[in-house]
Design a protein around this motif. Sequence first.
Motif, short mmCIF file in Angstrom:
data_model
loop_
_atom_site.label_atom_id
_atom_site.label_comp_id
_atom_site.label_asym_id
_atom_site.label_seq_id
_atom_site.Cartn_x
_atom_site.Cartn_y
_atom_site.Cartn_z
N ASP A 117 5.85 6.58 -35.82
CA ASP A 117 5.79 6.69 -37.29
C ASP A 117 5.80 5.30 -37.93
O ASP A 117 5.07 5.04 -38.88
CB ASP A 117 6.96 7.52 -37.81
N LYS B 48 -2.79 20.14 -31.57
CA LYS B 48 -1.44 20.21 -32.09
C LYS B 48 -0.59 19.26 -31.25
O LYS B 48 -0.32 19.51 -30.08
CB LYS B 48 -0.88 21.63 -32.00
N ILE B 49 -0.18 18.14 -31.84
CA ILE B 49 0.56 17.11 -31.11
C ILE B 49 1.97 17.04 -31.67
O ILE B 49 2.17 16.79 -32.86
CB ILE B 49 -0.13 15.75 -31.23
N GLU B 50 2.98 17.26 -30.80
CA GLU B 50 4.37 17.21 -31.21
C GLU B 50 5.09 16.16 -30.37
O GLU B 50 5.10 16.24 -29.14
CB GLU B 50 5.04 18.58 -31.00
N ILE B 51 5.64 15.15 -31.04
CA ILE B 51 6.40 14.12 -30.34
C ILE B 51 7.86 14.56 -30.34
O ILE B 51 8.52 14.56 -31.38
CB ILE B 51 6.25 12.74 -31.03
N VAL B 52 8.36 14.94 -29.17
CA VAL B 52 9.70 15.51 -29.06
C VAL B 52 10.77 14.43 -29.01
O VAL B 52 11.83 14.56 -29.64
CB VAL B 52 9.79 16.42 -27.82
N ASP B 53 10.53 13.36 -28.27
CA ASP B 53 11.52 12.29 -28.16
C ASP B 53 11.68 11.60 -29.51
O ASP B 53 10.73 11.05 -30.05
CB ASP B 53 11.05 11.27 -27.10
N ARG C 248 -8.00 14.53 -31.76
CA ARG C 248 -6.66 14.53 -32.37
C ARG C 248 -6.58 15.53 -33.52
O ARG C 248 -5.58 16.22 -33.69
CB ARG C 248 -6.32 13.13 -32.88
N LYS D 215 9.09 9.02 -31.40
CA LYS D 215 8.51 9.51 -32.65
C LYS D 215 8.74 8.51 -33.78
O LYS D 215 7.82 8.22 -34.57
CB LYS D 215 9.11 10.86 -33.04
#
Length: 290
Positions: A270, A257-262, A253, A266
């Motif tokens: 969080d 590079k982890i991007e939560i788009v929805d 992790r 997200k």
Amino acid sequence: MKLWSALLLLAASISLVPSAYAEDAVVARVNDTEIRQSDLDFAASEVGPRLGAVRPDDRKRILLQFMIENELMAGAGEEESLDKADTFDKRVAYHRRRALRDAFFDKNVTGAVDEAEAKKVYEENISKLKPEQEIKARHILVDTEEEAKDIKAQLDKGADFAALAAEKSKDKNAEGGDLGYFTRGQMLKPFEDAAFALDVGQVSDPVKTSFGWHIIEVEDKRDQKLPTFEDVKEPIMGQLVVRKAQTVVNGLRQKAKIEIVDPEIKRAMDDAALRGEAPPLPDEEFDEDH
């Protein structure tokens, strides 16, 4: 409890990961398709954790039945040309990634934990344990103090405890009043305090609990045997696998590079992070289905 469940599932799966196939024997045939030992091993790595409590002989039978049904439905799917469906290539791609994940997990997590490490953990902890005392006792349970005093008087005159328990006690689940061996914390406190205060062969005065009035006789006292390494090897190995998985996944992790788009997902992730909820362990994500 969730962590303990994951630990047990992982411990159960350690002996089920695919091994080297020196003799990849044919174990069954479905139409013209052979099912080999290697197929059972791979099936075990997928569904084996759910079979942790199943006897070894039954486990192999269940895995073979799983593979037979898998082959029957796969063959039927081919006949219906389901492999030509628009989503089929995506399904194959998903399972390829899962297979790569499983291979990585076997090599870098379960394969990185050995028995020597588990034995070291055992030896470090067993020396800190003190044997817990347990006692073997009988009891007679009645409704009133007067009844209990009368029974005590009969016992003082030489009456047989087991015979009186069979005749007088409300607790019919304890044959002859026999409670077997127990340690502190297993009985109601007034009962426990009275029982552990007795010497072997002694009979208590009436003791009141929420169930009624008891007369207790202690038949034996002994120290519980500490567990051997073999007794606890699998849970320890499972715990080490959990720790190794956490270390490996955390390292991956940090480098990714982890991007939560929805946005909804997200926000949920969080919120979980704020509550201190860790991401699931690798073998915990879909433990109902995998």
